[in-house]
Motif scaffolding. Structure first.
Motif, PDB file in Angstrom:
ATOM      1  N   ASP A 103       0.876  -1.063   0.099  1.00  0.00           N
ATOM      2  CA  ASP A 103       0.223  -0.293   0.121  1.00  0.00           C
ATOM      3  C   ASP A 103       0.712   1.142   0.292  1.00  0.00           C
ATOM      4  OD1 ASP A 103      -2.578  -1.559  -0.450  1.00  0.00           O
ATOM      5  OD2 ASP A 103      -2.460  -1.412   2.201  1.00  0.00           O
TER       6      ASP A 103
ATOM      7  N   GLY B  81      -4.757  10.460   9.174  1.00  0.00           N
ATOM      8  CA  GLY B  81      -4.947   8.884   9.414  1.00  0.00           C
ATOM      9  C   GLY B  81      -3.973   8.580   9.707  1.00  0.00           C
ATOM     10  N   ALA B  82      -3.507   7.413  11.068  1.00  0.00           N
ATOM     11  CA  ALA B  82      -2.918   6.777  11.584  1.00  0.00           C
ATOM     12  C   ALA B  82      -2.358   5.419  11.386  1.00  0.00           C
ATOM     13  CB  ALA B  82      -1.899   7.388  12.584  1.00  0.00           C
ATOM     14  N   GLY B  83      -3.712   4.816  10.633  1.00  0.00           N
ATOM     15  CA  GLY B  83      -3.800   3.714  10.318  1.00  0.00           C
ATOM     16  C   GLY B  83      -2.870   2.688   9.320  1.00  0.00           C
TER      17      GLY B  83
ATOM     18  N   ALA C  60      -2.899   1.879   5.831  1.00  0.00           N
ATOM     19  CA  ALA C  60      -2.582   2.458   5.252  1.00  0.00           C
ATOM     20  C   ALA C  60      -1.243   3.986   5.203  1.00  0.00           C
ATOM     21  CB  ALA C  60      -3.406   3.150   3.522  1.00  0.00           C
TER      22      ALA C  60
ATOM     23  N   LEU D 150      -6.995  16.053  15.133  1.00  0.00           N
ATOM     24  CA  LEU D 150      -7.116  16.271  14.242  1.00  0.00           C
ATOM     25  C   LEU D 150      -7.943  17.940  14.229  1.00  0.00           C
ATOM     26  CD1 LEU D 150      -8.821  13.591  12.289  1.00  0.00           C
ATOM     27  CD2 LEU D 150      -8.001  15.778  10.394  1.00  0.00           C
TER      28      LEU D 150
ATOM     29  N   THR E 281      -7.634   8.092   5.837  1.00  0.00           N
ATOM     30  CA  THR E 281      -8.688   7.515   6.927  1.00  0.00           C
ATOM     31  C   THR E 281      -9.961   6.901   5.703  1.00  0.00           C
ATOM     32  OG1 THR E 281     -10.279   9.651   6.831  1.00  0.00           O
ATOM     33  CG2 THR E 281      -8.377   9.579   8.196  1.00  0.00           C
TER      34      THR E 281
ATOM     35  N   VAL F 271     -13.256   7.823   5.796  1.00  0.00           N
ATOM     36  CA  VAL F 271     -13.778   9.333   5.505  1.00  0.00           C
ATOM     37  C   VAL F 271     -14.365   9.820   4.517  1.00  0.00           C
ATOM     38  CG1 VAL F 271     -14.746  11.322   6.761  1.00  0.00           C
ATOM     39  CG2 VAL F 271     -13.716  10.135   8.252  1.00  0.00           C
TER      40      VAL F 271
ATOM     41  N   THR G 135     -17.717   6.258   6.119  1.00  0.00           N
ATOM     42  CA  THR G 135     -18.480   8.195   7.176  1.00  0.00           C
ATOM     43  C   THR G 135     -18.821   8.701   6.003  1.00  0.00           C
ATOM     44  OG1 THR G 135     -17.008   6.410   8.639  1.00  0.00           O
ATOM     45  CG2 THR G 135     -17.496   8.746   9.055  1.00  0.00           C
TER      46      THR G 135
ATOM     47  N   ILE H 129      -9.433   7.034  -1.094  1.00  0.00           N
ATOM     48  CA  ILE H 129     -10.372   5.926  -1.111  1.00  0.00           C
ATOM     49  C   ILE H 129     -10.631   5.690  -2.890  1.00  0.00           C
ATOM     50  CG2 ILE H 129     -13.547   6.274  -1.067  1.00  0.00           C
ATOM     51  CD1 ILE H 129     -12.546   7.861   1.851  1.00  0.00           C
ATOM     52  N   TYR H 130     -11.114   5.062  -3.181  1.00  0.00           N
ATOM     53  CA  TYR H 130     -11.447   5.024  -3.876  1.00  0.00           C
ATOM     54  C   TYR H 130     -13.318   4.703  -5.299  1.00  0.00           C
ATOM     55  CZ  TYR H 130     -10.896  -0.310  -4.110  1.00  0.00           C
ATOM     56  OH  TYR H 130     -11.499  -1.227  -3.377  1.00  0.00           O
TER      57      TYR H 130
ATOM     58  N   GLN I  94      -0.745  -0.802  -5.910  1.00  0.00           N
ATOM     59  CA  GLN I  94      -0.215  -2.189  -5.034  1.00  0.00           C
ATOM     60  C   GLN I  94      -0.888  -2.967  -5.329  1.00  0.00           C
ATOM     61  OE1 GLN I  94      -3.056  -3.648  -2.955  1.00  0.00           O
ATOM     62  NE2 GLN I  94      -4.378  -3.245  -4.461  1.00  0.00           N
TER      63      GLN I  94
HETATM   64  P1  NAP Z   1      -6.868   1.419   9.698  1.00  0.00           P
HETATM   65  O1  NAP Z   1      -5.720   0.624   9.593  1.00  0.00           O
HETATM   66  O2  NAP Z   1      -8.244   1.443   9.938  1.00  0.00           O
HETATM   67  O3  NAP Z   1      -6.788   3.390   9.862  1.00  0.00           O
HETATM   68  C1  NAP Z   1      -7.996   3.999   9.400  1.00  0.00           C
HETATM   69  C2  NAP Z   1      -7.352   6.165  10.435  1.00  0.00           C
HETATM   70  O4  NAP Z   1      -8.532   6.348  10.136  1.00  0.00           O
HETATM   71  C3  NAP Z   1      -7.171   5.329  11.548  1.00  0.00           C
HETATM   72  O5  NAP Z   1      -6.022   6.503  11.259  1.00  0.00           O
HETATM   73  C4  NAP Z   1      -8.116   6.159  11.951  1.00  0.00           C
HETATM   74  O6  NAP Z   1      -8.222   6.971  13.296  1.00  0.00           O
HETATM   75  C5  NAP Z   1      -8.764   6.606  10.850  1.00  0.00           C
HETATM   76  N1  NAP Z   1     -10.754   7.065  11.468  1.00  0.00           N
HETATM   77  C6  NAP Z   1     -11.397   6.087  11.173  1.00  0.00           C
HETATM   78  N2  NAP Z   1     -12.822   6.647  10.947  1.00  0.00           N
HETATM   79  C7  NAP Z   1     -12.538   8.220  11.140  1.00  0.00           C
HETATM   80  C8  NAP Z   1     -13.483   9.497  12.084  1.00  0.00           C
HETATM   81  N3  NAP Z   1     -14.691   8.870  11.744  1.00  0.00           N
HETATM   82  N4  NAP Z   1     -12.718  10.704  12.263  1.00  0.00           N
HETATM   83  C9  NAP Z   1     -11.834  10.414  12.004  1.00  0.00           C
HETATM   84  N5  NAP Z   1     -10.354   9.217  11.921  1.00  0.00           N
HETATM   85  C10 NAP Z   1     -11.263   8.439  10.748  1.00  0.00           C
HETATM   86  O7  NAP Z   1      -7.581   2.019   7.769  1.00  0.00           O
HETATM   87  P2  NAP Z   1      -6.721   1.149   7.005  1.00  0.00           P
HETATM   88  O8  NAP Z   1      -6.575   0.085   6.087  1.00  0.00           O
HETATM   89  O9  NAP Z   1      -5.248   2.296   6.634  1.00  0.00           O
HETATM   90  O10 NAP Z   1      -6.998   2.092   5.446  1.00  0.00           O
HETATM   91  C11 NAP Z   1      -7.531   3.874   4.925  1.00  0.00           C
HETATM   92  C12 NAP Z   1      -8.029   4.682   4.387  1.00  0.00           C
HETATM   93  O11 NAP Z   1      -7.586   4.230   3.283  1.00  0.00           O
HETATM   94  C13 NAP Z   1      -9.296   3.395   3.662  1.00  0.00           C
HETATM   95  O12 NAP Z   1     -10.598   4.720   3.411  1.00  0.00           O
HETATM   96  C14 NAP Z   1      -8.702   2.416   2.918  1.00  0.00           C
HETATM   97  O13 NAP Z   1     -10.140   2.147   2.209  1.00  0.00           O
HETATM   98  C15 NAP Z   1      -8.377   3.516   2.104  1.00  0.00           C
HETATM   99  N6  NAP Z   1      -7.275   2.498   1.091  1.00  0.00           N
HETATM  100  C16 NAP Z   1      -7.504   2.054  -0.255  1.00  0.00           C
HETATM  101  C17 NAP Z   1      -6.409   1.727  -0.930  1.00  0.00           C
HETATM  102  C18 NAP Z   1      -5.787   1.568  -2.371  1.00  0.00           C
HETATM  103  O14 NAP Z   1      -5.736   0.508  -2.736  1.00  0.00           O
HETATM  104  N7  NAP Z   1      -6.777   2.808  -2.654  1.00  0.00           N
HETATM  105  C19 NAP Z   1      -4.891   1.259  -0.377  1.00  0.00           C
HETATM  106  C20 NAP Z   1      -5.375   0.872   1.271  1.00  0.00           C
HETATM  107  C21 NAP Z   1      -6.375   1.666   1.626  1.00  0.00           C
HETATM  108  P3  NAP Z   1      -7.739   6.447  14.172  1.00  0.00           P
HETATM  109  O15 NAP Z   1      -6.480   5.997  14.972  1.00  0.00           O
HETATM  110  O16 NAP Z   1      -8.080   7.307  15.628  1.00  0.00           O
HETATM  111  O17 NAP Z   1      -8.670   5.368  14.859  1.00  0.00           O
END
Ligand code: NAP
Length: 286
Positions: free
Chosen positions: A107, A131-133, A135, A180, A199, A201, A205, A225-226, A254
Motif C-alpha cells: 500500500d 490518518g495513522a492506520g 495505509a 485533527l 481515513t 471518512v 463515514t 478512497i476509490y 499496489q
Molecule cells: P485503518 O488501519 O483502519 O486506519 C483508519 C484510520 O482512519 C485511523 O487512523 C483512524 O483514526 C482514522 N479514522 C477512522 N474513522 C475516522 C473518523 N470518523 N474520523 C477521523 N478519523 C477516522 O485503515 P487503513 O487500512 O489505513 O485504510 C485507510 C483508508 O485508505 C481507507 O479508506 C481505505 O479504503 C483506503 N485504502 C485504499 C487503498 C487503495 O488501494 N486505494 C489501499 C489501502 C487503503 P483512529 O486512529 O483515531 O482510529
C-alpha cells in the motif's frame, strides 16, 4: 485462460469480498503475460482466518492478497514479515516461499507512486497525511526516506505520535504530528503542498476528514478512497481549484507491486488500468 493441473493459484481473502476488483486486475495481467496462473477471491468468515491461512499453505496457494478486515489479524499466522511490514503491522500481500508464508504491504509503495506520478519530485515539499492506520503508516514509512516535511494528523493523536517516534531516528524527512482538532488543522493545512486522506471518512463515514474551507487552489489533494470516485473532500477541493487524485491509481499500483512479489516481473500497468477504468465506467452507468 486455460486451467490445467499445473496452474498455480493466487487470490485475495476478505470479508466481504464479492466487490473486490483484484481478481479482474490480476487475471488481466496474468493473461497478458501468458502466465499459467489464476487469481480468485476467497470469502473468509471472521473467526475462520487461521484455518483459511493454514489451508492456503496446505494446498499450495502461491500467494494472496489480504483485505479488510484481516490486514492486521493475519500477522499472527504468518512465518515472516519484511521490515516495512513489521513496522506497519498490516499485511496486504502474502508470498509462499517454499512453505514459509511471508507478509508484505504494498500500500505504501502504491500511494508513493501516486504522489510521484502526480507531483514528480517530492523533496522539499510539505505533506500532510490524515490518518495513522495501516495505509498512512505505510505511506509515511516511504515518505520518511525523502527530505520533505511530513505532518500526521490523526483523531487518536497517540497513534500519530507512535509513527513519528518509531521513524524519527532513521528519517530523512522532518516528521511531526498533531490531532485533527480545528486549531491543529488551521496550523498545518494552509502550509501544505500535498494533503493525503488515509481515513475511511468519505467512504464508510460521510463527510470530510478536514475542514474543506482550509483547502485552496495551490493544494494537491490525494484521497486513498476509490469508491465513491469523488469523495466529499475531493469534490470540495475540486470546487476550490485544487488538483485532486482519488484512490484508483493507488489500487492499481499496489496490485502491481503485489504481482511483482509473486511473479518477479512488473505487470503491464496499462492493462491493469484499463480493466479497472472499464469496470468503474460500468458502475457509473448503473
Ligand atoms: P485503518 O488501519 O483502519 O486506519 C483508519 C484510520 O482512519 C485511523 O487512523 C483512524 O483514526 C482514522 N479514522 C477512522 N474513522 C475516522 C473518523 N470518523 N474520523 C477521523 N478519523 C477516522 O485503515 P487503513 O487500512 O489505513 O485504510 C485507510 C483508508 O485508505 C481507507 O479508506 C481505505 O479504503 C483506503 N485504502 C485504499 C487503498 C487503495 O488501494 N486505494 C489501499 C489501502 C487503503 P483512529 O486512529 O483515531 O482510529
Amino acid at each position: 485462460m486455460k486451467i490445467s493441473a499445473r496452474t498455480n493459484i493466487y487470490g485475495v481473502i476478505g470479508y466481504p469480498i464479492e466487490h473486490s476488483l483484484s481478481p479482474m486486475i490480476h487475471n488481466a495481467a496474468i493473461e497478458a503475460l501468458g502466465i499459467d496462473a489464476v487469481y480468485v477471491a476467497f470469502h473468509v468468515k471472521p473467526g475462520m482466518l487461521k484455518d483459511a491461512v493454514y489451508g492456503m499453505k496446505a494446498i499450495g496457494v502461491k500467494g494472496f492478497n489480504v483485505t479488510m478486515p484481516f490486514k492486521t489479524e493475519i500477522v499472527s499466522y504468518l512465518d515472516q514479515l519484511d521490515e516495512e511490514t513489521a513496522f506497519v503491522e498490516a499485511v496486504n500481500t502474502v508470498v509462499d516461499v517454499d512453505g514459509c508464508l511471508v507478509g508484505y504491504t504494498t500500500d505504501g509503495l502504491g500511494a508513493l507512486e501516486v504522489l510521484k506520478s502526480t507531483v514528480g519530485n517530492l523533496a522539499g515539499l510539505n505533506i500532510v497525511v490524515i490518518g495513522a492506520g495501516g495505509a498512512a503508516r505505510a505511506l509515511v514509512y516511504h515518505l520518511s526516506k525523502i527530505p520533505c516535511d511530513i505532518t500526521i494528523l490523526n483523531r487518536s493523536v497517540e497513534k500519530a505520535r507512535f509513527i513519528v517516534e518509531k521513524l524519527r531516528s532513521n528519517s530523512n524527512a522532518k516528521l511531526s504530528y498533531r490531532s485533527l482538532s480545528e486549531d491543529d488543522q488551521k496550523a498545518v493545512i494552509p502550509k501544505a503542498h500535498i494533503i493525503v486522506n488515509a481515513t475511511p471518512v468519505g467512504m464508510t463515514t460521510p463527510g470530510c476528514p478536514i475542514s474543506p474551507s482550509l483547502v485552496n487552489s495551490s493544494h494537491i489533494v490525494f484521497d486513498m478512497i476509490y469508491w465513491p470516485p469523488e469523495t466529499q473532500l475531493l469534490k470540495e477541493a475540486r470546487l476550490r481549484g485544487a488538483t485532486i487524485v482519488n484512490g484508483l491509481p493507488m489500487l492499481v499500483y499496489q496490485a502491481a507491486y503485489s504481482f511483482k512479489l509473486w511473479f518477479g516481473i512488473f505487470p503491464p500497468l496499462d492493462v491493469m488500468f484499463r480493466v479497472v477504468e472499464e469496470e468503474f465506467s460500468r458502475y457509473g452507468e448503473r
